[in-house]
Design a protein around this motif. Sequence first.
Motif, PDB file in Angstrom:
ATOM      1  N   TYR A   1      -4.747 -13.339   4.576  1.00 18.98           N
ATOM      2  CA  TYR A   1      -4.956 -12.262   3.612  1.00 18.98           C
ATOM      3  C   TYR A   1      -6.057 -12.646   2.639  1.00 18.98           C
TER       4      TYR A   1
ATOM      5  N   HIS B   1       0.878  -1.173   0.000  1.00 24.16           N
ATOM      6  CA  HIS B   1       0.000   0.000   0.000  1.00 24.16           C
ATOM      7  C   HIS B   1       0.912   1.218   0.000  1.00 24.16           C
TER       8      HIS B   1
ATOM      9  N   THR C   1      -5.139  -5.484  11.000  1.00 24.71           N
ATOM     10  CA  THR C   1      -5.556  -5.565   9.602  1.00 24.71           C
ATOM     11  C   THR C   1      -5.028  -4.376   8.822  1.00 24.71           C
ATOM     12  N   LEU C   2      -4.363  -4.650   7.702  1.00 24.62           N
ATOM     13  CA  LEU C   2      -3.797  -3.605   6.859  1.00 24.62           C
ATOM     14  C   LEU C   2      -4.387  -3.710   5.465  1.00 24.62           C
ATOM     15  N   PRO C   3      -4.636  -2.577   4.802  1.00 24.30           N
ATOM     16  CA  PRO C   3      -5.209  -2.619   3.448  1.00 24.30           C
ATOM     17  C   PRO C   3      -4.162  -2.991   2.403  1.00 24.30           C
ATOM     18  N   ILE C   4      -4.618  -3.558   1.304  1.00 22.26           N
ATOM     19  CA  ILE C   4      -3.773  -3.813   0.139  1.00 22.26           C
ATOM     20  C   ILE C   4      -4.201  -2.833  -0.951  1.00 22.26           C
TER      21      ILE C   4
ATOM     22  N   SER D   1      -7.180  -7.055   1.912  1.00 28.47           N
ATOM     23  CA  SER D   1      -6.450  -6.744   3.138  1.00 28.47           C
ATOM     24  C   SER D   1      -5.617  -7.943   3.589  1.00 28.47           C
TER      25      SER D   1
ATOM     26  N   ARG E   1      -1.731  -4.804  -5.527  1.00 28.47           N
ATOM     27  CA  ARG E   1      -2.459  -6.064  -5.319  1.00 28.47           C
ATOM     28  C   ARG E   1      -1.925  -7.207  -6.176  1.00 28.47           C
TER      29      ARG E   1
END
Length: 240
Positions: free
Chosen positions: A208, A195, A219-222, A212, A227
């Motif tokens: 995953y 990210h 929790t971390l966003p992608i 995310s 991606r």
Amino acid sequence: MKFRCLIVDDEPLAQEVLVKFIALVPSLSLVQKCDNALEALQVLHSEKIDVLFTDIKMPELSGLQLARSLSSAPKIILTTAFSEYALEGFDLGVTDYLMKPFSFERFLLAVNRAVGGKDPRDTAAPPPAPAAEPEFLFFKVDRRVVKVALADVLYLQGYGNYVKIHLRGARTLVATDKMTNVEKLLTGATFMRVHKSYIVALAHISEYDHASLAVEGVTLPIGDVYRKGFMETMKAQANG
């Protein structure tokens, strides 16, 4: 351990800046400062030097000529006000190129590239694998320079000119640096940018999906841009 440094510059003020910056990094030790390349050659022939900081334009013998003359050279960091010599410097295999005047953060980036967490004097060790991360990096945290073992890093989070380093044991550090600088130093298969604001240690990902990932319950966003590369990397690791 200490990495032994040599400064070569005919400008006293430039020498003072490097002396000050070297003193701020605990793992660096200044062996000597020289006013010219001929004096530096004598030191290089009598002392073991790990990192050489040299100006380019100097009387009698330039920094580039000095670099060419060394059959077994230390890590070389060029310090100069003349950008036109950059390409020639990198052709000689120098580690980095600092444009005067340079900040402590930029100096620290060059040092990280030079020492790379490995002892350059250990010639018996096998050469590192291409694009492997170092074992540690130095970060400027408040008024200190902190050595961070990358094995302890879970993920890094960018905040403009700062990077928050999340470590095992619920520890965090806030370093004065940019994500783009840190990403350049983490070019192997251990860390990956997922990210615009996150670089993750792949070994600590517990789960995953396409949107995310989780690292020790966080929790971390992608990001959309990252991606495809992330999914391909995880698939390759799963296939072993």
